[in-house]
Design a protein around this motif. Structure first.
Motif, mmCIF file in Angstrom:
data_model
loop_
_atom_site.group_PDB
_atom_site.id
_atom_site.type_symbol
_atom_site.label_atom_id
_atom_site.label_comp_id
_atom_site.label_asym_id
_atom_site.label_seq_id
_atom_site.Cartn_x
_atom_site.Cartn_y
_atom_site.Cartn_z
ATOM 1 N N LEU A 163 0.829 -1.210 0.000
ATOM 2 C CA LEU A 163 0.000 0.000 0.000
ATOM 3 C C LEU A 163 0.864 1.261 0.000
ATOM 4 O O LEU A 163 1.758 1.395 0.839
ATOM 5 C CB LEU A 163 -0.887 0.004 1.249
ATOM 6 C CG LEU A 163 -1.905 1.136 1.371
ATOM 7 C CD1 LEU A 163 -3.012 0.966 0.342
ATOM 8 C CD2 LEU A 163 -2.477 1.182 2.788
ATOM 9 N N PRO A 164 0.642 2.194 -0.915
ATOM 10 C CA PRO A 164 1.327 3.490 -0.847
ATOM 11 C C PRO A 164 0.915 4.247 0.411
ATOM 12 O O PRO A 164 -0.151 4.001 0.978
ATOM 13 C CB PRO A 164 0.855 4.209 -2.109
ATOM 14 C CG PRO A 164 0.381 3.125 -3.020
ATOM 15 C CD PRO A 164 -0.190 2.072 -2.121
ATOM 16 N N GLN A 165 1.742 5.202 0.823
ATOM 17 C CA GLN A 165 1.469 5.919 2.067
ATOM 18 C C GLN A 165 0.360 6.947 1.932
ATOM 19 O O GLN A 165 -0.247 7.329 2.926
ATOM 20 C CB GLN A 165 2.746 6.592 2.573
ATOM 21 C CG GLN A 165 3.838 5.603 2.933
ATOM 22 C CD GLN A 165 4.994 6.258 3.668
ATOM 23 O OE1 GLN A 165 4.850 7.330 4.243
ATOM 24 N NE2 GLN A 165 6.141 5.617 3.646
ATOM 25 N N ASP A 166 0.099 7.399 0.702
ATOM 26 C CA ASP A 166 -0.948 8.408 0.519
ATOM 27 C C ASP A 166 -1.362 8.452 -0.941
ATOM 28 O O ASP A 166 -0.727 7.850 -1.812
ATOM 29 C CB ASP A 166 -0.482 9.793 0.983
ATOM 30 C CG ASP A 166 0.869 10.183 0.420
ATOM 31 O OD1 ASP A 166 1.025 10.135 -0.810
ATOM 32 O OD2 ASP A 166 1.777 10.521 1.197
ATOM 33 N N ASP A 194 -0.193 -3.956 5.679
ATOM 34 C CA ASP A 194 0.539 -2.811 5.131
ATOM 35 C C ASP A 194 0.286 -1.551 5.958
ATOM 36 O O ASP A 194 1.172 -0.704 6.099
ATOM 37 C CB ASP A 194 0.113 -2.543 3.684
ATOM 38 C CG ASP A 194 0.453 -3.698 2.762
ATOM 39 O OD1 ASP A 194 1.307 -4.521 3.131
ATOM 40 O OD2 ASP A 194 -0.139 -3.758 1.664
ATOM 41 N N VAL A 195 -0.924 -1.425 6.488
ATOM 42 C CA VAL A 195 -1.268 -0.233 7.265
ATOM 43 C C VAL A 195 -0.401 -0.155 8.513
ATOM 44 O O VAL A 195 0.109 0.909 8.875
ATOM 45 C CB VAL A 195 -2.764 -0.245 7.636
ATOM 46 C CG1 VAL A 195 -3.129 1.006 8.436
ATOM 47 C CG2 VAL A 195 -3.627 -0.340 6.381
ATOM 48 N N HIS A 196 -0.212 -1.294 9.171
ATOM 49 C CA HIS A 196 0.627 -1.321 10.375
ATOM 50 C C HIS A 196 2.077 -0.975 10.026
ATOM 51 O O HIS A 196 2.755 -0.273 10.785
ATOM 52 C CB HIS A 196 0.555 -2.698 11.024
ATOM 53 C CG HIS A 196 -0.816 -3.070 11.502
ATOM 54 N ND1 HIS A 196 -1.469 -2.383 12.504
ATOM 55 C CD2 HIS A 196 -1.674 -4.045 11.098
ATOM 56 C CE1 HIS A 196 -2.663 -2.925 12.707
ATOM 57 N NE2 HIS A 196 -2.807 -3.927 11.864
ATOM 58 N N THR A 197 2.546 -1.448 8.884
ATOM 59 C CA THR A 197 3.918 -1.132 8.456
ATOM 60 C C THR A 197 4.089 0.364 8.243
ATOM 61 O O THR A 197 5.082 0.964 8.677
ATOM 62 C CB THR A 197 4.253 -1.888 7.157
ATOM 63 O OG1 THR A 197 4.141 -3.296 7.387
ATOM 64 C CG2 THR A 197 5.672 -1.567 6.699
ATOM 65 N N ILE A 198 3.123 0.999 7.579
ATOM 66 C CA ILE A 198 3.217 2.436 7.318
ATOM 67 C C ILE A 198 3.145 3.223 8.621
ATOM 68 O O ILE A 198 3.861 4.214 8.800
ATOM 69 C CB ILE A 198 2.113 2.874 6.341
ATOM 70 C CG1 ILE A 198 2.311 2.201 4.981
ATOM 71 C CG2 ILE A 198 2.122 4.394 6.165
ATOM 72 C CD1 ILE A 198 1.201 2.446 3.990
ATOM 73 N N ARG A 213 0.474 12.849 7.974
ATOM 74 C CA ARG A 213 0.731 11.578 7.308
ATOM 75 C C ARG A 213 -0.302 10.527 7.714
ATOM 76 O O ARG A 213 -0.736 9.716 6.884
ATOM 77 C CB ARG A 213 2.146 11.095 7.624
ATOM 78 C CG ARG A 213 3.226 11.980 7.024
ATOM 79 C CD ARG A 213 4.621 11.503 7.378
ATOM 80 N NE ARG A 213 4.924 10.213 6.757
ATOM 81 C CZ ARG A 213 6.070 9.548 6.960
ATOM 82 N NH1 ARG A 213 6.986 10.050 7.778
ATOM 83 N NH2 ARG A 213 6.286 8.403 6.354
ATOM 84 N N ARG A 214 -0.694 10.532 8.984
ATOM 85 C CA ARG A 214 -1.728 9.577 9.422
ATOM 86 C C ARG A 214 -3.063 9.878 8.744
ATOM 87 O O ARG A 214 -3.792 8.965 8.361
ATOM 88 C CB ARG A 214 -1.891 9.640 10.948
ATOM 89 C CG ARG A 214 -0.706 9.087 11.730
ATOM 90 C CD ARG A 214 -1.057 8.903 13.200
ATOM 91 N NE ARG A 214 0.130 8.565 13.970
ATOM 92 C CZ ARG A 214 0.811 9.434 14.699
ATOM 93 N NH1 ARG A 214 0.406 10.705 14.764
ATOM 94 N NH2 ARG A 214 1.881 9.061 15.367
#
Length: 242
Positions: A163-166, A194-198, A213-214
């Protein structure tokens, strides 16, 4: 220069004193992925008065945008590549290790794939990018370090394994596909891990950036979970109706 930008750097905020020092100079601020909020923030940060704002369409009609849940990631990747045999494309991963592991798997399967990330020697990165640009390698497996200055017209697919960050990052990355105007496919494999990684990456970053960012990450997740047309939601994020 926007605090809501995807690549915020404090030094960019010091541009205002330069404008104040040269009040008669014309100032042009250019960006590829400015949401309405970012446009307003840039205007305020640079103290642009009587400004003219020109925004072209964000729509890329030749790009097919799809999302699939991660089930069997390697198998999904191989099936996708089989459907795009002999075509040129980019596979984005979130970590250097993931890039190395996946590029090795693809090479073992006989696919023309090379890795690209900041951890590689500069000479190796340049060689791999050159090979991709001249079609000596069909597939570039990369982190977000790959893409700046890459203008290859016949990229037929962009596959996001993570998942990209944004939304800004995602839009910029899929924008490297189909620059010749012909159809190209953009597929994102989504898993909640992926969300937990970001979130981990965000927590390791500058505290001043964390809130924005969140918020952008949550918008990205909401878009992937939506049952609406992907194009409609993507364009709406940038303030455009479809």
């Amino acid at each position: 220069i926007s605090q809501w930008g995807h690549d915020f750097r404090p030094e960019y905020r010091q541009l205002l004193p330069v404008r104040q020092r040269f009040p008669g100079a014309v100032c042009v601020a250019l960006t590829a992925t400015a949401t309405p909020r970012v446009q307003q923030d840039i205007t305020a940060t640079l103290d642009l008065r009587n400004e003219n704002i020109f925004v072209a369409s964000f729509d890329r009609p030749n790009l097919f945008i799809g999302i699939q849940p991660k089930v069997d990631t390697v198998r999904q990747i191989l099936d996708f590549l089989a459907a795009h045999a002999e075509q040129t494309g980019i596979i984005y991963c979130s970590t250097q290790k993931h890039v190395d592991d996946l590029s090795r798997i693809l090479q073992e399967k006989g696919l023309s794939a090379l890795p690209y990330h900041a951890g590689l020697d500069k000479t190796v990165r340049e060689q791999n990018q050159r090979a991709f640009m001249v079609d000596d390698a069909r597939i570039m497996v990369a982190t977000i370090a790959f893409g700046m200055g890459v203008d290859k017209p016949d990229v037929r697919f962009v596959l996001h394994v993570d998942l990209p960050q944004d939304m800004e990052s995602y839009y910029q990355q899929i924008g490297r596909a189909g620059r010749d105007g012909l159809p190209a496919e953009c597929l994102l494999l989504f898993g909640y891990g992926d969300v937990h990684t970001i979130h981990h990456f965000i927590n390791q970053g500058a505290p001043s950036e964390a809130e924005g960012r969140r918020e952008r990450l949550q918008t990205m997740v909401s878009w992937t979970e939506s049952f609406d047309c992907r194009r409609k939601g993507l364009l709406a994020y940038f303030g455009e109706s479809y």
